[in-house]
Design an enzyme around this catalytic site. Sequence first.
Site, PDB file in Angstrom:
ATOM      1  N   ALA A  12      35.693  57.314  82.420  1.00 21.99           N
ATOM      2  CA  ALA A  12      36.806  57.665  81.685  1.00 21.99           C
ATOM      3  C   ALA A  12      37.816  58.492  82.006  1.00 21.99           C
ATOM      4  CB  ALA A  12      36.191  58.091  80.339  1.00 21.99           C
ATOM      5  N   ALA A  13      37.384  59.518  83.033  1.00 19.71           N
ATOM      6  CA  ALA A  13      38.259  60.389  83.534  1.00 19.71           C
ATOM      7  C   ALA A  13      39.085  59.937  84.892  1.00 19.71           C
ATOM      8  CB  ALA A  13      37.635  61.878  84.053  1.00 19.71           C
ATOM      9  N   ILE A  16      41.823  54.494  86.100  1.00 20.10           N
ATOM     10  CA  ILE A  16      42.012  53.128  85.290  1.00 20.10           C
ATOM     11  C   ILE A  16      41.839  53.621  83.955  1.00 20.10           C
ATOM     12  CG2 ILE A  16      40.779  50.970  84.637  1.00 20.10           C
ATOM     13  CD1 ILE A  16      40.163  50.395  87.487  1.00 20.10           C
ATOM     14  N   ASP A  42      31.457  59.887  82.021  1.00 19.33           N
ATOM     15  CA  ASP A  42      31.683  60.304  83.400  1.00 19.33           C
ATOM     16  C   ASP A  42      30.707  61.377  84.083  1.00 19.33           C
ATOM     17  OD1 ASP A  42      33.188  60.622  85.883  1.00 19.33           O
ATOM     18  OD2 ASP A  42      35.021  59.793  84.851  1.00 19.33           O
ATOM     19  N   ASN A 105      25.782  51.378  93.955  1.00 22.17           N
ATOM     20  CA  ASN A 105      26.004  50.789  92.831  1.00 22.17           C
ATOM     21  C   ASN A 105      24.808  50.451  92.005  1.00 22.17           C
ATOM     22  OD1 ASN A 105      28.968  51.486  91.917  1.00 22.17           O
ATOM     23  ND2 ASN A 105      29.201  50.761  94.365  1.00 22.17           N
ATOM     24  N   GLN A 112      22.656  52.044  83.749  1.00 23.92           N
ATOM     25  CA  GLN A 112      23.613  51.718  82.573  1.00 23.92           C
ATOM     26  C   GLN A 112      23.162  50.707  82.105  1.00 23.92           C
ATOM     27  OE1 GLN A 112      27.681  52.121  83.945  1.00 23.92           O
ATOM     28  NE2 GLN A 112      27.352  54.281  84.432  1.00 23.92           N
ATOM     29  N   VAL A 129      33.962  46.423  85.334  1.00 25.93           N
ATOM     30  CA  VAL A 129      35.261  46.377  86.014  1.00 25.93           C
ATOM     31  C   VAL A 129      35.010  47.086  87.610  1.00 25.93           C
ATOM     32  CG1 VAL A 129      37.476  47.473  86.066  1.00 25.93           C
ATOM     33  CG2 VAL A 129      36.641  46.697  84.129  1.00 25.93           C
ATOM     34  N   ASN A 131      33.815  47.997  90.920  1.00 21.60           N
ATOM     35  CA  ASN A 131      33.533  47.225  92.215  1.00 21.60           C
ATOM     36  C   ASN A 131      31.979  47.523  92.693  1.00 21.60           C
ATOM     37  OD1 ASN A 131      35.468  45.138  91.972  1.00 21.60           O
ATOM     38  ND2 ASN A 131      36.890  46.663  92.726  1.00 21.60           N
ATOM     39  N   ASP A 159      42.884  39.032  88.583  1.00 18.92           N
ATOM     40  CA  ASP A 159      42.875  37.923  89.618  1.00 18.92           C
ATOM     41  C   ASP A 159      43.676  36.887  88.975  1.00 18.92           C
ATOM     42  OD1 ASP A 159      41.086  38.839  91.932  1.00 18.92           O
ATOM     43  OD2 ASP A 159      40.086  39.076  90.023  1.00 18.92           O
ATOM     44  N   HIS A 187      35.295  38.530  92.145  1.00 15.50           N
ATOM     45  CA  HIS A 187      36.328  39.522  92.272  1.00 15.50           C
ATOM     46  C   HIS A 187      36.468  40.074  93.692  1.00 15.50           C
ATOM     47  CE1 HIS A 187      39.388  42.183  91.539  1.00 15.50           C
ATOM     48  NE2 HIS A 187      38.725  43.483  91.986  1.00 15.50           N
TER      49      HIS A 187
END
Length: 326
Positions: A12-13, A16, A42, A105, A112, A129, A131, A159, A187
Site C-alpha cells: 500500500a505504500a 501503484i 506493507d 515471491n 498471504q 497485481v 509480478n 495488457d 502477464h
Amino acid sequence: MKAPVRVAVTGAAGQIGYSLLFRIASGEMLGKDQPVILHLLDLPQAQTALKGVMMELQDCAFPLLADMVATDDPNVAFKDVKVALLVGARPRSKGMERKDLLEANGAIFTVQGKALNDHAARDVKVLVVGNPANTNAWIAMKSAPDLDPKNFTAMLRLDHNRALSQIAAKTGKPVASIEKLAVWGNHSPTMYADYRFATIDGQPVKAMINDDVWNRDVFLPTVGKRGAAIIEARGLSSAASAANAAIDHIRDWVLGSNGKWVTMGIPSDGSYGIPEGVMYGVPVVCENGEYKRVEGLEIDAFSRERMDLTLAELEEERAAIAHLFG
Ligand code: NAX
C-alpha cells in the site's frame, strides 16, 4: 447507506498503491454508494511512509472511506476482507536470477494465501497485481485450500487496455467502441493479444486493419513490451495505468461488465487446450459478481502457437516453485 466493505491492499505504500487507494476511497471501484474500510498491508520498514499516505487519505475527507487499518501482518490485513488486491511483491534486484525472484515471491504469496484462507470472507475476491502476477496468484490459490479457487485471479487488464488503445490508434476509432478483444496467457511479453473476434460498431476489426504483418511485428511487440517502454521513458514502472487496470478488473467483477468481454487471469480448466494447473489470461464476461469464460472461440494455427508459448512460460514458472507444494 450500505454497510462498509473491507478491502485489503498490499504494497500500500508503493507507487501503484499511491494511485490506487484514492480511487478506491472515492468509490470508483465498488460504486459511489459503497463505503469501504481500507486494510493496508506493507513491510515494517514502509509503515512510516504508509502513515503519510493515510494522512493524505484522511485529508481528502472521502465520504465513502469509513475507516482504515495499517499493518505489517497479513493475518490482520486480510481479516474479513471481501476484496484483496495483492500489489506488493519482491522486485527483481540487480544480479537476481529469475529463479530467485520466483522463490522470493513464492515465500510471500504462500504466507498471504494462507492468511486469506484463515481470515478473509469466504467469498473474497482476490486480484494479484504483483509480478510474476499469474504465478503469484496460483501460489496464493494453492495456499488457500478452504477458499474457492475461482476467487483467485491475476491481472491481465493492463495488457487488455494497452491493446485496446493500440487498436483505437490504428483504426482511428474511439476506444469505447471496441468490443470482443481477448488477451491470452501470462502477464509478460509472451501474452497474446488477439483481435480476431473484435468488432467496432459491429464491423470486424481484423478486416478493418487487414495487416497480419502489423499484427505480428508491430501490435504484439508494442503491447508485450509496453511495460519496458514506460520504464525507459519514465524511469519508473507503470503505476497509474496499473492501478487503473486493477480498478477496472475489480469493478467489472463485482458490478458486471455489461456484456462486454474483458480479460482476467483465471485458473485454467482444460478449455482452449490449456491444461489445468496455471493462471491463464482469457476473455470473460462478468455478471452478478461472477466471471464466465467466453467459450467456443476458434483457435487458428498462429494463435495456437502464441497461446502455447505463453503457456510454456507459465509451466516453467510453476516448475520453479513446485517444491513449495511438496
Ligand atoms: P513499489 O516498489 O513502488 O511498491 C511495492 C510495495 O510493496 C512497497 O511499498 C513494498 O514495501 C511493498 N511490499 C514488498 N513486499 C511486501 C510484502 N511481502 N507484503 C506487503 N508489502 C510488500 O512497486 P509498484 O510499482 O507499486 O509495483 C508493485 C508490483 O506490481 C510489482 O511487483 C510490479 O512488478 C507489479 N506490476 C504488475 C502489473 C500487472 O499488470 N500485473 C503492471 C504494473 C507493475 O509492474
